[in-house]
Design a protein around this motif. Structure first.
Motif, PDB file in Angstrom:
ATOM      1  N   GLN A   1      -9.630  -7.475  10.773  1.00 20.47           N
ATOM      2  CA  GLN A   1      -8.810  -8.120   9.740  1.00 20.47           C
ATOM      3  C   GLN A   1      -8.393  -7.121   8.656  1.00 20.47           C
ATOM      4  O   GLN A   1      -7.265  -7.171   8.153  1.00 20.47           O
ATOM      5  N   VAL A   2      -9.295  -6.213   8.301  1.00 18.49           N
ATOM      6  CA  VAL A   2      -8.946  -5.172   7.330  1.00 18.49           C
ATOM      7  C   VAL A   2      -7.778  -4.339   7.870  1.00 18.49           C
ATOM      8  O   VAL A   2      -6.834  -4.021   7.131  1.00 18.49           O
ATOM      9  N   ASN A   3      -7.809  -4.006   9.149  1.00 14.26           N
ATOM     10  CA  ASN A   3      -6.717  -3.224   9.742  1.00 14.26           C
ATOM     11  C   ASN A   3      -5.395  -3.986   9.766  1.00 14.26           C
ATOM     12  O   ASN A   3      -4.325  -3.370   9.660  1.00 14.26           O
ATOM     13  N   LEU A   4      -5.446  -5.306   9.887  1.00 12.96           N
ATOM     14  CA  LEU A   4      -4.197  -6.082   9.798  1.00 12.96           C
ATOM     15  C   LEU A   4      -3.523  -5.859   8.453  1.00 12.96           C
ATOM     16  O   LEU A   4      -2.299  -5.855   8.350  1.00 12.96           O
ATOM     17  N   VAL A   5      -4.346  -5.639   7.416  1.00  9.34           N
ATOM     18  CA  VAL A   5      -3.820  -5.382   6.071  1.00  9.34           C
ATOM     19  C   VAL A   5      -3.438  -3.909   5.904  1.00  9.34           C
ATOM     20  O   VAL A   5      -2.325  -3.591   5.477  1.00  9.34           O
ATOM     21  N   LEU A   6      -4.349  -3.011   6.237  1.00 10.78           N
ATOM     22  CA  LEU A   6      -4.105  -1.583   6.020  1.00 10.78           C
ATOM     23  C   LEU A   6      -2.884  -1.088   6.791  1.00 10.78           C
ATOM     24  O   LEU A   6      -2.076  -0.314   6.278  1.00 10.78           O
ATOM     25  N   ILE A   7      -2.759  -1.533   8.032  1.00 16.97           N
ATOM     26  CA  ILE A   7      -1.597  -1.141   8.840  1.00 16.97           C
ATOM     27  C   ILE A   7      -0.389  -1.972   8.430  1.00 16.97           C
ATOM     28  O   ILE A   7       0.716  -1.456   8.245  1.00 16.97           O
TER      29      ILE A   7
ATOM     30  N   ARG B   1       0.510  -3.421   5.631  1.00 14.02           N
ATOM     31  CA  ARG B   1       1.141  -3.244   4.311  1.00 14.02           C
ATOM     32  C   ARG B   1       2.380  -2.356   4.386  1.00 14.02           C
ATOM     33  O   ARG B   1       3.248  -2.427   3.519  1.00 14.02           O
ATOM     34  N   HIS B   2       2.484  -1.536   5.430  1.00 13.39           N
ATOM     35  CA  HIS B   2       3.638  -0.647   5.589  1.00 13.39           C
ATOM     36  C   HIS B   2       4.793  -1.323   6.335  1.00 13.39           C
ATOM     37  O   HIS B   2       5.874  -0.759   6.432  1.00 13.39           O
ATOM     38  N   TYR B   3       4.545  -2.519   6.878  1.00 13.01           N
ATOM     39  CA  TYR B   3       5.557  -3.194   7.704  1.00 13.01           C
ATOM     40  C   TYR B   3       6.013  -4.530   7.127  1.00 13.01           C
ATOM     41  O   TYR B   3       6.908  -5.150   7.677  1.00 13.01           O
ATOM     42  N   VAL B   4       5.390  -4.974   6.048  1.00 10.92           N
ATOM     43  CA  VAL B   4       5.732  -6.279   5.478  1.00 10.92           C
ATOM     44  C   VAL B   4       6.671  -6.106   4.289  1.00 10.92           C
ATOM     45  O   VAL B   4       6.849  -5.007   3.771  1.00 10.92           O
TER      46      VAL B   4
ATOM     47  N   THR C   1       7.034  -8.480  -1.235  1.00  5.82           N
ATOM     48  CA  THR C   1       6.357  -9.642  -1.825  1.00  5.82           C
ATOM     49  C   THR C   1       5.535 -10.408  -0.790  1.00  5.82           C
ATOM     50  O   THR C   1       5.210 -11.575  -0.984  1.00  5.82           O
ATOM     51  N   ALA C   2       5.180  -9.741   0.278  1.00  2.00           N
ATOM     52  CA  ALA C   2       4.454 -10.400   1.379  1.00  2.00           C
ATOM     53  C   ALA C   2       3.022 -10.769   0.973  1.00  2.00           C
ATOM     54  O   ALA C   2       2.452 -10.204   0.030  1.00  2.00           O
ATOM     55  N   SER C   3       2.455 -11.693   1.725  1.00  2.37           N
ATOM     56  CA  SER C   3       1.058 -12.063   1.526  1.00  2.37           C
ATOM     57  C   SER C   3       0.277 -11.870   2.820  1.00  2.37           C
ATOM     58  O   SER C   3       0.831 -11.985   3.912  1.00  2.37           O
ATOM     59  N   PHE C   4      -1.003 -11.568   2.656  1.00  2.00           N
ATOM     60  CA  PHE C   4      -1.954 -11.514   3.763  1.00  2.00           C
ATOM     61  C   PHE C   4      -3.004 -12.591   3.516  1.00  2.00           C
ATOM     62  O   PHE C   4      -3.511 -12.714   2.399  1.00  2.00           O
TER      63      PHE C   4
END
Length: 199
Positions: free
Chosen positions: A90-96, A98-101, A104-107
């Protein structure tokens, strides 16, 4: 909004997709496919999916494996299942991601009641849930642009009681549709760094 739901084949993921799908464009992801394949235990899989999708406005994670077992039988390998999958995945869904969203995106990540109300055989789940919630609170103060991050922490799900009921005696089960409101609150609201407890 264009919303990526990871774990969309599971009970929580389906409920989140149904709740958010009434108002948004949903991309359903699971390890085996659906709209796109994502294995959160594999960073390369996460990166490849984001590259293929392009910009998304929200990412919902309703997935993560942990090992349930008697503490006397637990070892590093068994704890690593939850650490490498539900936590780091789940951390990687955010770390990776953040460069593709979008800016103003949310996780929205998923944890659970065991971080506060442990059960027998659930030490790994308690540990991992607590770590993910702590990550959310800390990461929120450093997220780039105007990106937000929250977690949804539901109690045991009604639809899962057949398998988990014996371990959750005395708990008040939560319907998946009610838990899905936490994902809507996170995605469609403005809060960040929050753990939305649905017990």
């Amino acid at each position: 909004m264009k919303i990526l739901i990871v774990g969309a084949s599971g009970t929580l993921g389906k409920a989140a997709a149904e709740e958010l799908g009434a108002r948004h464009d949903i991309i359903r992801a699971s390890r085996s496919g659906l709209d796109i394949a994502i294995d959160i235990g594999d960073a390369a899989s996460i990166q490849a999916a984001y590259k293929k999708l392009g910009t998304v406005d929200a990412v919902v994670s309703a997935v993560g494996n942990v090992h349930f077992g008697d503490l006397a039988d637990m070892d590093e390998e068994k704890y690593r299942i939850g650490i490498d999958n539900k936590l780091i995945g789940q951390v990687n869904l955010v770390l990776i991601g953040r460069h593709y969203v979008s800016d103003t995106a949310s996780f929205t990540l998923t944890t659970g009641i065991l971080s506060k109300d442990p059960i027998r055989y659930g030490s790994s789940a308690s540990m991992v849930n607590g770590a993910v919630d702590a990550f959310v609170r800390a990461a929120a103060i450093e997220m780039p642009a105007k990106q937000r991050i929250n977690s949804v922490s539901p109690g045991v799900i009604v639809e899962s009681m057949e398998g988990y009921g014996p371990y959750f005696r005395g708990h008040n089960p939560v319907p998946a549709a009610r838990a899905a409101l936490g994902y809507a609150k996170s995605v469609e609201g403005l809060q960040t760094g929050q753990v939305f407890e649905i017990f």
